[in-house]
Design an enzyme around this catalytic site. Sequence first.
Site, short mmCIF file in Angstrom:
data_model
loop_
_atom_site.label_atom_id
_atom_site.label_comp_id
_atom_site.label_asym_id
_atom_site.label_seq_id
_atom_site.Cartn_x
_atom_site.Cartn_y
_atom_site.Cartn_z
N ASP A 15 44.61 35.42 103.40
CA ASP A 15 45.90 35.08 102.63
C ASP A 15 46.35 33.45 102.98
O ASP A 15 45.95 33.23 104.36
CB ASP A 15 46.77 35.98 102.98
CG ASP A 15 48.16 35.95 102.16
OD1 ASP A 15 47.91 35.36 100.95
OD2 ASP A 15 49.07 36.50 102.35
N ASN A 63 45.41 40.86 91.47
CA ASN A 63 45.19 39.41 91.50
C ASN A 63 44.83 39.31 89.63
O ASN A 63 44.91 38.11 89.51
CB ASN A 63 44.06 38.89 92.18
CG ASN A 63 44.38 38.88 93.68
OD1 ASN A 63 43.56 38.83 94.58
ND2 ASN A 63 45.73 38.59 93.85
C1 FPP Z 1 45.17 34.51 98.96
O1 FPP Z 1 45.74 33.39 99.05
C2 FPP Z 1 43.55 34.47 98.61
C3 FPP Z 1 43.03 35.06 97.49
C4 FPP Z 1 43.64 35.91 96.52
C5 FPP Z 1 41.62 34.43 97.18
C6 FPP Z 1 40.79 34.63 98.21
C7 FPP Z 1 39.41 33.77 97.88
C8 FPP Z 1 38.52 32.98 98.56
C9 FPP Z 1 39.07 32.65 100.08
C10 FPP Z 1 37.42 32.38 97.88
C11 FPP Z 1 36.49 33.33 97.31
C12 FPP Z 1 35.97 34.16 98.34
C13 FPP Z 1 34.36 34.72 98.10
C14 FPP Z 1 34.04 35.65 99.14
C15 FPP Z 1 33.46 34.26 97.05
P1 FPP Z 1 46.90 33.14 98.14
O2 FPP Z 1 46.41 32.61 96.88
O3 FPP Z 1 47.53 34.46 97.76
O4 FPP Z 1 47.77 32.34 98.98
P2 FPP Z 1 49.46 32.30 98.96
O5 FPP Z 1 50.01 33.67 99.43
O6 FPP Z 1 49.57 31.18 99.88
O7 FPP Z 1 49.72 31.83 97.59
#
Ligand code: FPP
Length: 243
Positions: A15, A63
């Site tokens: 996250d 998501n």
């Molecule tokens: C959460 O940060 C992250 C995600 C919803 C996506 C995670 C994906 C990756 C790290 C890349 C893809 C992974 C693979 C294994 C191919 P957020 O966007 O919720 O951050 P925030 O809470 O600060 O808005």
Amino acid sequence: MVLSKIPAHVAIIMDGNGRWAKKRGKPRIYGHQQGMESVRAVVETARKVGIKVLTLYAFSKENWARPLEEVKFLMGLLEHYLQKEVEELHQKDIQIRAIGEIERLPERIQVILHQAIKKTAANKGMILNLALSYSGRAEIARAARLIAEACKRGQLSPDQITEQTFARYLYTADIPDPDLLIRTSGEKRLSNFLLFQCAYTELYITPILWPDFREKEFMAALEDFSRRERRFGKTSEQIKGKA
Ligand code: FPP
């Protein structure tokens, strides 16, 4: 660093990509891109220290409700990762798996994902389990549905439905429950991740945002875990007596 105890299964809620980017005045997708580098670092470290299963929460069922552009970008990252890295993961004896409603992913990603799973199926070094379009509640409801169908067919009777039987109908049927769940960015929530499996999982929450979570930060989490006493509902004396 010598770790006295290595968790067999580590699950991670990655996250804070969006906040990481925002702090730098960049679009959210930039955070996801940098988050990909953390994925690489963590996979590499997990393999090196001898973790048997690494489950990454890459995309939750919830998501899908994000802005279309962001969803598309995340799917592109996943496609890129699978296309570019499978050979290397294979060389490192890593077995790729996926949990979640894979059938909801774009067709071309499903194809690449299934190819990667097939290619690496016999690898024994580590399982890299990607949670994609995943929801813990949906997984539990799915297991209940499968069990009801098995009962209807006469293959299972209601009195056989124990915790152990139930677990066999989850996506994670043949892998142990997570020993350690890491969540970055400081949020203190499970966010619908592995709800059944995390009954006795140790939680490690760090304020570090995912794009900054690399080998050093991962090792600190593992070190913290190795100092924990896991009691599974028993007393400390019982556990020490056994040891
Ligand atoms: C959460 O940060 C992250 C995600 C919803 C996506 C995670 C994906 C990756 C790290 C890349 C893809 C992974 C693979 C294994 C191919 P957020 O966007 O919720 O951050 P925030 O809470 O600060 O808005």
